[in-house]
Design a protein around this motif. Structure first.
Motif, short mmCIF file in Angstrom:
data_model
loop_
_atom_site.label_atom_id
_atom_site.label_comp_id
_atom_site.label_asym_id
_atom_site.label_seq_id
_atom_site.Cartn_x
_atom_site.Cartn_y
_atom_site.Cartn_z
N VAL A 300 0.84 -1.20 0.00
CA VAL A 300 0.00 0.00 0.00
C VAL A 300 0.87 1.25 0.00
O VAL A 300 0.59 2.22 -0.71
CB VAL A 300 -0.94 0.00 1.22
N SER A 301 1.95 1.22 0.79
CA SER A 301 2.85 2.37 0.85
C SER A 301 3.48 2.66 -0.50
O SER A 301 3.60 3.82 -0.92
CB SER A 301 3.95 2.11 1.89
N HIS A 302 3.86 1.62 -1.23
CA HIS A 302 4.45 1.82 -2.56
C HIS A 302 3.40 2.33 -3.55
O HIS A 302 3.72 3.14 -4.42
CB HIS A 302 5.08 0.52 -3.06
N PHE A 303 2.18 1.85 -3.42
CA PHE A 303 1.11 2.37 -4.28
C PHE A 303 0.93 3.87 -4.06
O PHE A 303 0.59 4.60 -5.00
CB PHE A 303 -0.21 1.65 -3.98
N CYS A 304 1.14 4.31 -2.83
CA CYS A 304 0.92 5.72 -2.48
C CYS A 304 2.19 6.57 -2.62
O CYS A 304 2.16 7.76 -2.28
CB CYS A 304 0.42 5.83 -1.04
N SER A 305 3.27 5.99 -3.10
CA SER A 305 4.55 6.71 -3.10
C SER A 305 4.64 7.79 -4.16
O SER A 305 5.54 8.63 -4.11
CB SER A 305 5.71 5.71 -3.29
N GLY A 306 3.74 7.79 -5.12
CA GLY A 306 3.75 8.82 -6.16
C GLY A 306 2.47 9.62 -6.15
O GLY A 306 2.05 10.14 -5.11
N ILE A 307 1.83 9.71 -7.31
CA ILE A 307 0.56 10.43 -7.43
C ILE A 307 -0.60 9.45 -7.26
O ILE A 307 -0.63 8.41 -7.91
CB ILE A 307 0.46 11.11 -8.81
#
Length: 351
Positions: A300-307
């Motif tokens: 989830v954190s990687h999914f949220c790491s950009g836009i």
């Protein structure tokens, strides 16, 4: 650092303090600035970005520049142009809403290796499978047939841009180019609002650049099917290696990964490797990252790491643009009265 650069850096910091981080990264960070007296001249990477800034950001830019230039906001002259073009006046320009909405769903793909039937995500059939750009990415199944170059169904040219999707489209266009500001984009929406259209538009744009970018476009369900095929052929490590060597990953319907721990571990490894090498990724889902259940917190954190950009339902005016463009593409005469009636009554998804 010159005085002008220092001034623009201070203005940028003022903007960073009042804008959403995603908006700042997509719209402000790529700008080049020239400051002379009370004039702030900005060069955007594309005419689309320049037009968006003229339409929506002039007051915000003046407010951020006022304390730095030490003049009243209304006395600041904002000029926004595309890089390489003559500076544009500060007069607002009407937003251009171009393109046609996605039509019918993409057809269900045919698996190239025998696999155990898996649950199909309810939002939409699985999307097309691997799409190599220039470089071929063979898969582990022993009975693979040669694949032809992907025929993309959609492009940015036939996508209607409006307030409900402008940020997602701008970020997706940035991802198409090496060295862009955006490396990870997560697009969420209900079915039929343009997620697949954006994904295919990126794939087409990357492919048409004619470079050596290695690109994969597939759904999370199809990724699971191919992972099962790799397990059956004792080729898991080779399968993972091919994923880790990608430059661009377009992965649809990631909500399918909920509750599938081994698949999540594999996808997390791929994403980490991709991001460590400066690769680019776009993910789509019917849910926002924080709404996904039974999903590894690191993923989830990687999914949220950009836009992270949701797609909203179009308003009446945008529906009208879609209807007009579709009528034109099919060479159908659509009277204004009929177009207004349909635009006011069609409140569902774009499709």
């Amino acid at each position: 650092m010159t005085g002008m650069q220092e001034q623009w850096q201070k203005i940028s910091e003022n903007l960073r303090g009042v804008l959403n981080p995603g908006i700042f990264k997509v719209w402000i960070h790529p700008l080049d600035a020239h400051i002379e007296g009370n004039s702030l001249c900005l060069a955007a990477p594309s005419e689309y970005v320049a037009r968006w800034l003229r339409d929506r950001m002039q007051d915000t830019l003046r407010s951020a520049a006022a304390p730095v230039l030490q003049v009243a906001p209304e006395n600041i002259d904002i000029r926004i142009s595309c890089q390489g073009a003559a500076p544009a006046s500060a007069a607002p320009v009407a937003p251009a809403a171009v393109a046609a909405a996605p039509a019918a769903p993409v057809a269900q793909p045919v698996h190239e290796a025998p696999v155990t039937p898996l649950h199909t995500a309810p939002s939409r059939p699985s999307q097309p499978l691997w799409q190599p750009s220039q470089c071929s990415l063979p898969l582990p199944a022993p009975t693979l047939r040669p694949r032809t170059r992907q025929r993309w169904r959609f492009s940015f040219d036939d996508f209607v841009v409006g307030p409900c999707n402008a940020m997602a489209v701008a970020a997706a266009k940035d991802i198409c180019h090496d060295g862009g500001c955006v490396e990870t984009l997560f697009v969420s929406s209900a079915s039929g609002l343009g997620k697949t259209h954006i994904m295919q538009s990126v794939g087409r744009a990357v492919q048409e650049q004619g470079g050596q970018a290695r690109l994969a476009y597939l759904s999370a369900e199809d990724l699971a099917s191919r992972y099962v095929a790799a397990l059956r052929s004792n080729d898991v490590e080779s399968f993972r290696a091919r994923l880790r060597d990608l430059d661009v990953l377009l992965l649809e319907d990631v909500h399918f990964l909920q509750g599938k721990e081994k698949m999540q571990d594999m996808v997390l490894t791929v994403i980490k490797s991709l991001q460590d090498r400066g690769g680019r990724a776009i993910f789509t889902s019917s849910f926002s990252p924080r709404e996904l259940e039974k999903l590894d917190s690191q993923l989830v954190s990687h999914f949220c790491s950009g836009i992270v950009s949701p797609l909203e339902r179009p308003d009446t005016e945008m529906c009208r643009h879609i209807l007009e463009r579709k009528a034109k593409s099919f060479q159908v005469l659509l009277p204004d009265e009929v177009c207004d009636l349909l635009a006011g009554r069609l409140q569902g998804d774009v499709r």
